[in-house]
Write a protein that holds these residues in place. Structure first.
Motif, PDB file in Angstrom:
ATOM      1  N   THR A   1       5.364  10.788   3.719  1.00 23.42           N
ATOM      2  CA  THR A   1       5.509   9.362   3.955  1.00 23.42           C
ATOM      3  C   THR A   1       4.418   8.635   3.179  1.00 23.42           C
ATOM      4  OG1 THR A   1       4.180   9.636   5.907  1.00 23.42           O
ATOM      5  CG2 THR A   1       6.536   9.548   6.230  1.00 23.42           C
ATOM      6  N   VAL A   2       4.741   7.453   2.707  1.00 21.77           N
ATOM      7  CA  VAL A   2       3.832   6.697   1.866  1.00 21.77           C
ATOM      8  C   VAL A   2       3.662   5.319   2.486  1.00 21.77           C
ATOM      9  CG1 VAL A   2       3.471   5.787  -0.434  1.00 21.77           C
ATOM     10  CG2 VAL A   2       4.655   7.922  -0.156  1.00 21.77           C
ATOM     11  N   LYS A   3       2.411   4.834   2.492  1.00 21.04           N
ATOM     12  CA  LYS A   3       2.149   3.537   3.092  1.00 21.04           C
ATOM     13  C   LYS A   3       2.533   2.412   2.132  1.00 21.04           C
ATOM     14  CE  LYS A   3      -1.869   1.202   5.049  1.00 21.04           C
ATOM     15  NZ  LYS A   3      -3.326   1.268   4.976  1.00 21.04           N
ATOM     16  N   ASN A   4       2.117   2.557   0.902  1.00 19.02           N
ATOM     17  CA  ASN A   4       2.315   1.500  -0.086  1.00 19.02           C
ATOM     18  C   ASN A   4       3.620   1.737  -0.843  1.00 19.02           C
ATOM     19  OD1 ASN A   4       2.180  -0.256  -2.186  1.00 19.02           O
ATOM     20  ND2 ASN A   4       0.058   0.175  -2.691  1.00 19.02           N
ATOM     21  N   PRO A   5       4.588   0.850  -0.722  1.00 15.69           N
ATOM     22  CA  PRO A   5       5.877   1.093  -1.375  1.00 15.69           C
ATOM     23  C   PRO A   5       5.779   1.200  -2.896  1.00 15.69           C
ATOM     24  CG  PRO A   5       5.794  -1.093  -0.406  1.00 15.69           C
ATOM     25  CD  PRO A   5       4.599  -0.378   0.076  1.00 15.69           C
ATOM     26  N   ASN A   6       4.758   0.598  -3.471  1.00 21.35           N
ATOM     27  CA  ASN A   6       4.602   0.702  -4.923  1.00 21.35           C
ATOM     28  C   ASN A   6       4.339   2.132  -5.361  1.00 21.35           C
ATOM     29  OD1 ASN A   6       4.732  -1.984  -4.728  1.00 21.35           O
ATOM     30  ND2 ASN A   6       2.756  -2.435  -5.629  1.00 21.35           N
ATOM     31  N   ASN A   7       3.820   2.936  -4.435  1.00 24.88           N
ATOM     32  CA  ASN A   7       3.460   4.293  -4.819  1.00 24.88           C
ATOM     33  C   ASN A   7       4.632   5.252  -4.848  1.00 24.88           C
ATOM     34  OD1 ASN A   7       0.794   3.856  -5.283  1.00 24.88           O
ATOM     35  ND2 ASN A   7       0.137   4.369  -3.218  1.00 24.88           N
ATOM     36  N   VAL A   8       5.787   4.825  -4.352  1.00 33.18           N
ATOM     37  CA  VAL A   8       6.913   5.750  -4.265  1.00 33.18           C
ATOM     38  C   VAL A   8       7.262   6.311  -5.638  1.00 33.18           C
ATOM     39  CG1 VAL A   8       9.356   5.910  -3.742  1.00 33.18           C
ATOM     40  CG2 VAL A   8       7.857   4.752  -2.181  1.00 33.18           C
TER      41      VAL A   8
ATOM     42  N   LEU B   1      -5.747   2.404  -4.589  1.00 35.80           N
ATOM     43  CA  LEU B   1      -4.526   3.175  -4.350  1.00 35.80           C
ATOM     44  C   LEU B   1      -3.291   2.391  -4.771  1.00 35.80           C
ATOM     45  CD1 LEU B   1      -5.197   4.976  -1.012  1.00 35.80           C
ATOM     46  CD2 LEU B   1      -5.069   5.911  -3.291  1.00 35.80           C
ATOM     47  N   ASP B   2      -3.479   1.110  -5.077  1.00 35.99           N
ATOM     48  CA  ASP B   2      -2.363   0.317  -5.581  1.00 35.99           C
ATOM     49  C   ASP B   2      -2.534   0.194  -7.094  1.00 35.99           C
ATOM     50  OD1 ASP B   2      -0.402  -1.475  -6.116  1.00 35.99           O
ATOM     51  OD2 ASP B   2      -0.793  -2.690  -4.333  1.00 35.99           O
ATOM     52  N   TYR B   3      -1.516   0.590  -7.836  1.00 36.44           N
ATOM     53  CA  TYR B   3      -1.719   0.618  -9.282  1.00 36.44           C
ATOM     54  C   TYR B   3      -1.925  -0.770  -9.869  1.00 36.44           C
ATOM     55  CZ  TYR B   3       3.093  -0.830 -10.156  1.00 36.44           C
ATOM     56  OH  TYR B   3       4.253  -1.536 -10.218  1.00 36.44           O
ATOM     57  N   LYS B   4      -1.578  -1.804  -9.110  1.00 35.77           N
ATOM     58  CA  LYS B   4      -1.754  -3.153  -9.653  1.00 35.77           C
ATOM     59  C   LYS B   4      -3.229  -3.503  -9.804  1.00 35.77           C
ATOM     60  CE  LYS B   4       2.626  -5.031  -8.631  1.00 35.77           C
ATOM     61  NZ  LYS B   4       3.479  -5.396  -7.523  1.00 35.77           N
ATOM     62  N   THR B   5      -4.060  -2.998  -8.900  1.00 41.31           N
ATOM     63  CA  THR B   5      -5.496  -3.209  -9.041  1.00 41.31           C
ATOM     64  C   THR B   5      -5.989  -2.603 -10.343  1.00 41.31           C
ATOM     65  OG1 THR B   5      -5.601  -2.933  -6.668  1.00 41.31           O
ATOM     66  CG2 THR B   5      -7.676  -2.959  -7.834  1.00 41.31           C
TER      67      THR B   5
ATOM     68  N   ASN C   1     -14.388   9.303  -1.721  1.00 44.14           N
ATOM     69  CA  ASN C   1     -13.303  10.092  -1.135  1.00 44.14           C
ATOM     70  C   ASN C   1     -12.688  10.993  -2.203  1.00 44.14           C
ATOM     71  OD1 ASN C   1     -10.806  10.940  -0.139  1.00 44.14           O
ATOM     72  ND2 ASN C   1     -10.641   9.161   1.190  1.00 44.14           N
ATOM     73  N   ASP C   2     -12.779  12.303  -1.985  1.00 44.07           N
ATOM     74  CA  ASP C   2     -12.261  13.251  -2.971  1.00 44.07           C
ATOM     75  C   ASP C   2     -10.777  13.074  -3.226  1.00 44.07           C
ATOM     76  OD1 ASP C   2     -14.626  14.370  -3.452  1.00 44.07           O
ATOM     77  OD2 ASP C   2     -14.213  16.292  -2.491  1.00 44.07           O
ATOM     78  N   ASN C   3     -10.043  12.789  -2.164  1.00 46.32           N
ATOM     79  CA  ASN C   3      -8.592  12.696  -2.329  1.00 46.32           C
ATOM     80  C   ASN C   3      -8.219  11.522  -3.225  1.00 46.32           C
ATOM     81  OD1 ASN C   3      -8.478  14.803  -0.639  1.00 46.32           O
ATOM     82  ND2 ASN C   3      -7.939  13.631   1.161  1.00 46.32           N
ATOM     83  N   ILE C   4      -8.906  10.402  -3.020  1.00 48.39           N
ATOM     84  CA  ILE C   4      -8.641   9.248  -3.882  1.00 48.39           C
ATOM     85  C   ILE C   4      -9.012   9.596  -5.319  1.00 48.39           C
ATOM     86  CG2 ILE C   4      -9.348   6.869  -4.365  1.00 48.39           C
ATOM     87  CD1 ILE C   4      -9.623   6.423  -1.425  1.00 48.39           C
ATOM     88  N   ASN C   5     -10.123  10.295  -5.488  1.00 49.62           N
ATOM     89  CA  ASN C   5     -10.554  10.652  -6.836  1.00 49.62           C
ATOM     90  C   ASN C   5      -9.509  11.516  -7.540  1.00 49.62           C
ATOM     91  OD1 ASN C   5     -12.834   9.334  -6.176  1.00 49.62           O
ATOM     92  ND2 ASN C   5     -14.182  11.115  -6.141  1.00 49.62           N
ATOM     93  N   ILE C   6      -8.969  12.483  -6.808  1.00 49.39           N
ATOM     94  CA  ILE C   6      -7.986  13.388  -7.419  1.00 49.39           C
ATOM     95  C   ILE C   6      -6.726  12.621  -7.783  1.00 49.39           C
ATOM     96  CG2 ILE C   6      -6.445  15.301  -6.910  1.00 49.39           C
ATOM     97  CD1 ILE C   6      -8.745  16.441  -5.212  1.00 49.39           C
ATOM     98  N   PHE C   7      -6.268  11.796  -6.856  1.00 45.39           N
ATOM     99  CA  PHE C   7      -5.058  11.010  -7.111  1.00 45.39           C
ATOM    100  C   PHE C   7      -5.232  10.121  -8.342  1.00 45.39           C
ATOM    101  CE2 PHE C   7      -2.810   6.943  -6.208  1.00 45.39           C
ATOM    102  CZ  PHE C   7      -1.541   7.402  -6.457  1.00 45.39           C
ATOM    103  N   LEU C   8      -6.380   9.434  -8.388  1.00 39.18           N
ATOM    104  CA  LEU C   8      -6.618   8.524  -9.515  1.00 39.18           C
ATOM    105  C   LEU C   8      -6.692   9.284 -10.829  1.00 39.18           C
ATOM    106  CD1 LEU C   8      -9.222   5.940  -8.299  1.00 39.18           C
ATOM    107  CD2 LEU C   8      -6.863   5.588  -8.899  1.00 39.18           C
ATOM    108  N   ALA C   9      -7.358  10.427 -10.804  1.00 45.64           N
ATOM    109  CA  ALA C   9      -7.508  11.191 -12.042  1.00 45.64           C
ATOM    110  C   ALA C   9      -6.146  11.612 -12.579  1.00 45.64           C
ATOM    111  CB  ALA C   9      -8.381  12.413 -11.792  1.00 45.64           C
TER     112      ALA C   9
END
Lengths: 223, 177
Positions: A99-106, B94-98, B116-124
């Protein structure tokens, strides 16, 4: 099937109930201690307490070669992503759902290798759009990631196509009447079928042609 | 800026001739990241303005680089020098618009140092696979997590390993007798 369920409260409860059968092996991981004990008491299954984005917890849970992993913690998208990537790349899980919180991430998640990211607002938006974009007579839905659209049209007496055979009305080539619902029967039409008032036509087309189809069908008779 | 293209949704593009591709472009919810090839890549983006992030941003600014700092907390920018002349952007990464507001499409390098490691991995992985940033540097606190980023042309910095190695080195060389 070997199913892994990570985190989540009521959702986890519901899914465990759904899949708790003999042929399924359930592995449940939860990051809430009280809820983990609740789950294990009510369903009489072992529940592992811990953060499921940690490698050692997943190792302890022995999720190797699982068929499906479902990640239900909606609070942080990054955690969800890491759970899914860990499961796919290190534990050889065949399918990951989160599940994803932000719909943009889908769409991003899909591209980064998560099989099916689910966002409630994304789904809600889709259905609102399908319900509201067209006239009240017409309902539409889409299949397979919006590549196929289905339109439901109720024929009224002033439509140009009413009371005529399908072969006569010169139906556009980019769409097809796949079925007609005439109470109480379902008719699979051919060229000889006559369209009557109050029929419900189910028309399949590409989404880009949907507007044209609706325009064509709902033309009124020339006076 | 030239780099902010109007056709984020792909609407201004000329329609392709074949019908099959048309259908794919007509995606209902076009939350599509901007993938247009940038004219030039000259930005240095620092994500996470902690002690490490702020120091890197300050240094880059002194060296005359085009630095942007992103953090979700406005107060974090207090760590930056008074003379810092780059941009600061407040937002959830976590929002690609940023990220697009931070001109990630024209980034030469990105330094990811959130806590936060998880955010780092996702962003990378996002920067590597979707925005194709040439140089990606990531800090990870948990050395076990680095397996996810191996062999992907991403530079991983592990503070744990660095301090461990350093300690071992000092101890073998003598230290306090």
């Amino acid at each position: 099937m070997k199913i892994v369920i990570c985190d989540g409260h009521n959702e986890a409860d519901y899914i465990i109930k759904m899949f708790k059968k003999k042929e399924n092996t359930l592995i449940v991981i939860n990051n809430d201690k009280n809820y983990a004990s609740y789950l294990s008491k009510t369903h009489r299954i072992p529940v592992i307490y811990g953060d499921s984005y940690k490698k050692n917890i997943l190792e302890e849970a022995n999720i190797y070669n699982a068929d499906v992993l479902i990640a239900l913690n909606e609070t942080n998208d990054a955690n969800q992503f890491v759970i899914c990537t860990l499961a796919k790349s290190l534990f050889n899980v065949k399918k990951v759902i989160c599940t994803v919180k932000n719909p943009n991430n889908v769409d991003l998640f899909k591209e980064l290798g998560v099989d099916s990211p689910i966002s409630s607002s994304y789904l809600l938006g889709n259905s609102v759009r399908a319900e509201s974009s067209v006239e009240s007579l017409i309902k539409s839905m889409t299949l397979d990631d919006n590549k196929i659209s289905m339109v439901e049209v109720t024929v009224s007496e002033n439509f140009a196509i009413c009371n005529r055979k399908i072969m006569e009305i010169n139906f556009p080539k980019f769409a097809n009447i796949s079925c007609i619902y005439r109470k109480p029967n379902v008719i699979i039409p051919n060229g000889q079928t006559i369209i009557l008032p109050k029929d419900k036509l189910l028309i399949v087309s590409a989404p880009i042609d949907q507007k044209k189809v609706i325009e064509y069908v709902s033309r009124t008779k020339e006076v | 800026m030239k780099l902010k293209t109007k056709d984020k949704l792909g609407k201004n593009k000329p329609l392709p001739s074949s019908k099959i591709t048309k259908v794919e472009e007509e995606n209902l919810f076009a939350f599509i990241p901007n993938r247009k090839k940038p004219l030039l890549r000259n930005k240095t983006i620092v994500v996470g303005c902690g002690r490490l992030g702020a120091s890197i941003a300050n240094k880059g600014n002194k060296d005359g680089k085009n630095v942007l700092v992103v953090d979700n907390n406005k107060n974090a920018f207090e760590l930056l020098d008074d003379t810092f002349s780059g941009y600061t952007i407040v937002g959830d990464v976590l929002d690609y618009k940023t990220l697009e507001n931070a001109y990630i499409t024209s980034a030469k390098e990105i330094i990811i140092t959130t806590g936060n490691d998880n955010i780092n991995i996702f962003l990378a992985l996002l920067c590597r696979n979707i925005y194709q940033v040439p140089n990606i540097y990531v800090r990870l606190d948990d050395p076990n997590m680095s397996v996810l980023l191996e062999n992907k042309d991403i530079e991983i910095i592990l503070p744990f390993k660095l301090s461990f190695d350093m300690l071992e080195k000092i101890r073998t060389e003598g230290g306090n007798k």
